[in-house]
Motif scaffolding. Structure first.
Motif, PDB file in Angstrom:
ATOM      1  N   CYS A  77     -45.009  -2.112  25.408  1.00 41.93           N
ATOM      2  CA  CYS A  77     -45.759  -1.284  24.480  1.00 41.93           C
ATOM      3  C   CYS A  77     -47.176  -1.197  25.041  1.00 41.93           C
ATOM      4  O   CYS A  77     -47.892  -2.197  25.096  1.00 41.93           O
ATOM      5  N   GLN A 134     -52.724  -4.920  15.715  1.00 44.47           N
ATOM      6  CA  GLN A 134     -51.661  -5.281  14.763  1.00 44.47           C
ATOM      7  C   GLN A 134     -50.679  -4.127  14.584  1.00 44.47           C
ATOM      8  O   GLN A 134     -49.464  -4.347  14.510  1.00 44.47           O
ATOM      9  N   LYS A 162     -48.512  -4.091  17.645  1.00 42.36           N
ATOM     10  CA  LYS A 162     -47.526  -5.176  17.596  1.00 42.36           C
ATOM     11  C   LYS A 162     -46.370  -4.818  16.672  1.00 42.36           C
ATOM     12  O   LYS A 162     -45.197  -5.031  17.013  1.00 42.36           O
ATOM     13  N   LEU A 163     -46.677  -4.291  15.513  1.00 41.98           N
ATOM     14  CA  LEU A 163     -45.639  -3.913  14.555  1.00 41.98           C
ATOM     15  C   LEU A 163     -44.768  -2.800  15.124  1.00 41.98           C
ATOM     16  O   LEU A 163     -43.536  -2.853  15.032  1.00 41.98           O
ATOM     17  N   ALA A 223     -44.228  -2.158  18.257  1.00 44.32           N
ATOM     18  CA  ALA A 223     -43.417  -2.740  19.325  1.00 44.32           C
ATOM     19  C   ALA A 223     -42.250  -3.546  18.759  1.00 44.32           C
ATOM     20  O   ALA A 223     -41.104  -3.389  19.193  1.00 44.32           O
ATOM     21  N   LYS A 224     -42.528  -4.419  17.805  1.00 47.21           N
ATOM     22  CA  LYS A 224     -41.472  -5.247  17.224  1.00 47.21           C
ATOM     23  C   LYS A 224     -40.374  -4.408  16.596  1.00 47.21           C
ATOM     24  O   LYS A 224     -39.188  -4.742  16.708  1.00 47.21           O
ATOM     25  N   ASN A 225     -40.739  -3.309  15.952  1.00 44.31           N
ATOM     26  CA  ASN A 225     -39.743  -2.426  15.332  1.00 44.31           C
ATOM     27  C   ASN A 225     -38.871  -1.729  16.364  1.00 44.31           C
ATOM     28  O   ASN A 225     -37.833  -1.170  16.020  1.00 44.31           O
ATOM     29  N   ASN A 236     -37.965  -3.472  19.221  1.00 46.90           N
ATOM     30  CA  ASN A 236     -37.476  -4.599  20.024  1.00 46.90           C
ATOM     31  C   ASN A 236     -38.208  -4.744  21.357  1.00 46.90           C
ATOM     32  O   ASN A 236     -37.605  -5.078  22.373  1.00 46.90           O
ATOM     33  N   SER A 288     -41.227  -6.756  23.298  1.00 42.51           N
ATOM     34  CA  SER A 288     -41.861  -8.061  23.099  1.00 42.51           C
ATOM     35  C   SER A 288     -43.195  -8.246  23.823  1.00 42.51           C
ATOM     36  O   SER A 288     -43.765  -9.325  23.792  1.00 42.51           O
ATOM     37  N   LYS A 289     -43.707  -7.187  24.467  1.00 39.36           N
ATOM     38  CA  LYS A 289     -44.956  -7.375  25.202  1.00 39.36           C
ATOM     39  C   LYS A 289     -45.853  -6.145  25.052  1.00 39.36           C
ATOM     40  O   LYS A 289     -45.404  -5.016  25.208  1.00 39.36           O
TER      41      LYS A 289
END
Length: 159
Positions: A92, A114, A117-118, A120-122, A124, A126-127
């Motif tokens: 990301c 933030q 990060k959100l 990216a996490k949604n 999958n 991780s970086k």
């Protein structure tokens, strides 16, 4: 109060104006490299519209709004390496991040991180990765301070 939200079409001109300020900062660092930035405003406007108009794409643009005015923005892009020799897990990438100088003490940058990060996490991922112009020590120091680590160093040689 400052709010963070996905960018809307009616905010494009304000975003482009902030991008112009960002380019002026970079031109001071390296006028040769950023020599054509003044000719790219329409291209950047097109890119911003493309991100906003394609919500299913792997690009996002978030804005910081204070009293109805856009005071900052960040572009976020999911990138994948295509070379099989490397780890090709997606990254990301924070493309542009610009916060008007009068609002840089309000932790908007942290809020943009933030959101990244959100996002990216949604997906999958991780970086997070950010590209910082090497002469922009203020930005480099900021990202190091909030936990980013060096990954690549790109060097140039004038010939």
């Amino acid at each position: 109060m400052i709010t963070i939200a996905e960018a809307k079409i009616e905010q494009v001109n304000e975003i482009v104006e902030l991008w112009k300020q960002l380019m002026e900062i970079h031109i001071k660092f390296d006028p040769d490299f950023f020599c054509c930035a003044h000719e790219s405003y329409d291209d950047y406007r097109y890119d911003v519209l493309s991100i906003i108009n394609n919500p299913e794409d792997e690009k996002k643009l978030f804005v910081a709004i204070a009293d109805g005015v856009v005071v900052g923005y960040v572009t976020i892009i999911i990138e994948r390496f295509t070379m099989i020799y490397y780890n090709f897990d997606p990254l990301c990438v924070i493309g542009d991040i610009m916060i008007h100088e009068n609002f840089q003490k309000y932790r908007i940058g942290e809020r943009f991180i933030q959101e990244a990060k959100l996002y990216a996490k949604n997906r999958n991922v991780s970086k997070l990765m950010v590209n910082v112009f090497s002469k922009n020590q203020k930005s480099y120091s900021y990202f190091k301070h909030i936990g980013f680590n060096d990954m690549f160093h790109k060097l140039t040689l004038e010939i």
